[in-house]
Enzyme design. Structure first.
Site, PDB file in Angstrom:
ATOM      1  NE  ARG A   8     -38.255   8.393  28.496  1.00 16.26           N
ATOM      2  CZ  ARG A   8     -38.633   7.631  27.475  1.00 16.26           C
ATOM      3  NH1 ARG A   8     -39.435   8.118  26.549  1.00 16.26           N
ATOM      4  NH2 ARG A   8     -38.211   6.391  27.365  1.00 16.26           N
ATOM      5  CG  HIS A   9     -35.996   9.846  23.868  1.00 15.39           C
ATOM      6  ND1 HIS A   9     -36.910   8.892  23.472  1.00 15.39           N
ATOM      7  CD2 HIS A   9     -35.189   9.242  24.766  1.00 15.39           C
ATOM      8  CE1 HIS A   9     -36.669   7.754  24.094  1.00 15.39           C
ATOM      9  NE2 HIS A   9     -35.626   7.944  24.899  1.00 15.39           N
ATOM     10  CD  GLU A  11     -44.219   5.305  20.592  1.00 12.38           C
ATOM     11  OE1 GLU A  11     -44.972   4.871  21.472  1.00 12.38           O
ATOM     12  OE2 GLU A  11     -44.546   5.450  19.386  1.00 12.38           O
ATOM     13  CG  ASN A  15     -39.381   4.283  23.937  1.00 11.30           C
ATOM     14  OD1 ASN A  15     -39.102   5.288  23.298  1.00 11.30           O
ATOM     15  ND2 ASN A  15     -38.746   3.979  25.059  1.00 11.30           N
ATOM     16  CD  GLN A  21     -34.946   3.058  22.761  1.00  7.58           C
ATOM     17  OE1 GLN A  21     -34.864   3.557  21.650  1.00  7.58           O
ATOM     18  NE2 GLN A  21     -35.725   3.538  23.714  1.00  7.58           N
ATOM     19  N   GLY A  22     -30.674   1.853  26.070  1.00  8.86           N
ATOM     20  CA  GLY A  22     -29.403   2.353  26.575  1.00  8.86           C
ATOM     21  C   GLY A  22     -28.851   3.375  25.605  1.00  8.86           C
ATOM     22  NE  ARG A  58     -33.150   6.713  22.953  1.00  4.82           N
ATOM     23  CZ  ARG A  58     -32.087   5.910  22.936  1.00  4.82           C
ATOM     24  NH1 ARG A  58     -31.596   5.493  21.783  1.00  4.82           N
ATOM     25  NH2 ARG A  58     -31.524   5.527  24.063  1.00  4.82           N
ATOM     26  CD  GLU A  82     -31.159   5.544  29.690  1.00  5.00           C
ATOM     27  OE1 GLU A  82     -30.664   5.731  30.816  1.00  5.00           O
ATOM     28  OE2 GLU A  82     -32.361   5.624  29.445  1.00  5.00           O
TER      29      GLU A  82
END
Length: 150
Positions: A8-9, A11, A15, A21-22, A58, A82
């Site tokens: 996962r990206h 922070e 966040n 964010q989508g 990100r 996402e």
């Protein structure tokens, strides 16, 4: 057999500011940069043959933790993005709790039932993501691949 590391990206601004964010293209925070440095240390000595990431900033920034030290090319893949949240993109969670609590609850607890205007449904999102993941695994059969997503 292919080894896949799903990462996962780090922070991102959304966040910290509690925004949905989508596919909104946000940046990594200073704390996220520390996470990226820690990730680079974690993968020091780990064999990785290829690196893929969603094409959002990100994830591409986070992927540098592996690409740069290993001298690998980053392969941007939009299907690793996402879920697209339609008219909810980049809205504060608190606002969504206030104006549409039922659908906001469904987003986190009943994603198969969630839908808003102009969104991508979770079943469609899952389908495109898994198709891309299967293609990457086949393309690098027997190798080791890092995939950065959300």
């Amino acid at each position: 057999m292919t080894t896949l590391y799903l990462i996962r990206h780090a922070e991102a601004e959304g966040n910290v500011f509690r925004r949905l964010q989508g596919q909104y293209d946000s940046f990594i925070t200073p704390n996220g940069m520390k996470q990226i440095a820690a990730l680079a240390k974690r993968f020091d000595g780990v064999a990785v043959d290829a690196v893929y990431a969603s094409d959002l900033t990100r994830t591409r920034t986070t992927a540098q933790a592996i690409c740069v030290p290993k001298g690998l090319e980053l392969h941007p893949e939009p299907r690793f993005r996402e879920v697209h949240c339609g008219v909810w993109e980049n809205l504060p969670f608190g606002f969504l709790d206030h104006v549409d609590p039922e659908r906001n609850y469904a987003f986190s607890h009943r994603p198969k039932e969630w839908s808003v205007e102009e969104c991508e449904t979770f079943p469609v999102y899952t389908g495109r993501f898994l198709q891309a993941l299967e293609e990457v695994a086949r393309r690098h059969e027997g190798g080791s691949v890092a995939v950065f997503s959300h």
